[in-house]
Design a protein around this motif. Structure first.
Motif, PDB file in Angstrom:
ATOM      1  N   PHE A  27      -5.712   1.700  -1.346  1.00 47.03           N
ATOM      2  CA  PHE A  27      -5.035   0.804  -2.021  1.00 47.03           C
ATOM      3  C   PHE A  27      -5.792   0.248  -3.375  1.00 47.03           C
ATOM      4  N   THR A  28      -5.095  -0.590  -3.918  1.00 42.86           N
ATOM      5  CA  THR A  28      -4.975  -1.224  -5.429  1.00 42.86           C
ATOM      6  C   THR A  28      -6.120  -1.813  -5.715  1.00 42.86           C
ATOM      7  N   SER A  29      -6.565  -1.980  -4.706  1.00 46.14           N
ATOM      8  CA  SER A  29      -8.188  -2.916  -4.964  1.00 46.14           C
ATOM      9  C   SER A  29      -8.894  -3.156  -4.343  1.00 46.14           C
ATOM     10  N   GLU A  30     -10.558  -3.496  -4.650  1.00 49.46           N
ATOM     11  CA  GLU A  30     -11.430  -3.977  -3.188  1.00 49.46           C
ATOM     12  C   GLU A  30     -10.642  -5.201  -2.564  1.00 49.46           C
ATOM     13  N   VAL A  32       0.465  -1.180  -0.067  1.00 46.93           N
ATOM     14  CA  VAL A  32       0.307   0.172   0.319  1.00 46.93           C
ATOM     15  C   VAL A  32       0.798   1.550  -0.177  1.00 46.93           C
ATOM     16  N   GLN A  33       1.061   2.312  -0.383  1.00 42.38           N
ATOM     17  CA  GLN A  33       1.109   3.683  -1.288  1.00 42.38           C
ATOM     18  C   GLN A  33       0.342   4.119  -1.100  1.00 42.38           C
ATOM     19  N   THR A  34       0.822   5.280   0.496  1.00 45.38           N
ATOM     20  CA  THR A  34       0.279   6.904   0.706  1.00 45.38           C
ATOM     21  C   THR A  34       0.855   8.158   1.212  1.00 45.38           C
ATOM     22  N   VAL A  35      -0.078   8.914   0.833  1.00 47.41           N
ATOM     23  CA  VAL A  35       0.468  10.175   0.581  1.00 47.41           C
ATOM     24  C   VAL A  35       0.219  10.500   2.955  1.00 47.41           C
ATOM     25  N   GLU A  40     -13.773   4.791   6.039  1.00 50.47           N
ATOM     26  CA  GLU A  40     -13.040   5.620   4.988  1.00 50.47           C
ATOM     27  C   GLU A  40     -11.199   4.650   4.962  1.00 50.47           C
ATOM     28  N   GLY A  41     -11.169   4.102   5.843  1.00 45.18           N
ATOM     29  CA  GLY A  41      -9.632   2.943   5.981  1.00 45.18           C
ATOM     30  C   GLY A  41      -9.588   2.304   7.396  1.00 45.18           C
ATOM     31  N   PRO A  84      -5.769   4.807   4.275  1.00 48.83           N
ATOM     32  CA  PRO A  84      -7.615   4.830   3.447  1.00 48.83           C
ATOM     33  C   PRO A  84      -7.299   4.130   2.307  1.00 48.83           C
ATOM     34  N   LYS A  85      -8.848   3.887   2.518  1.00 55.48           N
ATOM     35  CA  LYS A  85      -9.113   2.560   1.939  1.00 55.48           C
ATOM     36  C   LYS A  85      -8.418   3.138   0.755  1.00 55.48           C
TER      37      LYS A  85
END
Length: 169
Positions: free
Chosen positions: A146-149, A7-10, A127-128, A142-143
């Motif tokens: 993620f690249t997919s459900e 997972v990658q987030t800012v 939301e995550g 955060p949801k």
């Protein structure tokens, strides 16, 4: 599950505002304070205006407590946002990799690996997810990161299996 979930987030203020709102929702006692503060303020004001002697002092103290608590609630968000902006990681991408044994995170100037037994608890929101390393210290995923459900659902299953887990909202 043998496959890792990446997972990658800012790490930024808008994302952490959402996280902080859910963090506050997860702690139910804070909801009670929103209803108790006006009551304490009204009782304090009443005692201050309509009483004499010691009762008047108690009224002043109650009113002072209510005013202080309101100031803390108002300034809390501003302090949190200032803390995020001053972090060297602000605006940077953070990469999480989750597996059976634990998870790792990598950001510019930071690399960390944790086993699942180092996680205090986790909470899922609409939301995550919040992953708590201590009672008041958390990572926010955060949801939308993620690249997919399917990856998100596998992540939630892993969290539920490996941590003390609950749902908020």
């Amino acid at each position: 599950m043998n496959e890792e979930i990446t997972v990658q987030t800012v790490f930024d203020v808008p994302s952490m505002r959402v996280a902080y709102r859910w963090h506050k929702c997860a702690h139910g006692w804070q909801k009670a304070t929103k209803w108790m503060l006006p009551l304490v303020a009204v009782v304090g004001l009443y005692q201050l205006v309509y009483s004499a002697g010691v009762d008047r002092t108690v009224g002043g103290i109650l009113l002072g407590i209510a005013v202080f608590a309101v100031l803390v609630l108002v300034l809390e968000r501003r302090i949190m946002e200032k803390s995020i902006r001053s972090s060297p990681a602000c605006g940077e991408k953070i990469k999480f990799v989750f597996g059976e044994e634990g998870f790792s995170l990598k950001a510019p100037g930071l690399e960390s690996a944790l086993s699942w037994n180092q996680v205090f608890e986790s909470k899922t929101t609409p939301e995550g997810a919040l992953i708590y390393l201590q009672r008041l210290m958390f990572h926010w995923l955060p949801k939308t990161a993620f690249t997919s459900e399917a990856d998100y659902n596998r992540f939630l299953d892993l969290l539920a299996a490996k941590t003390k887990h609950s749902k908020v909202g």
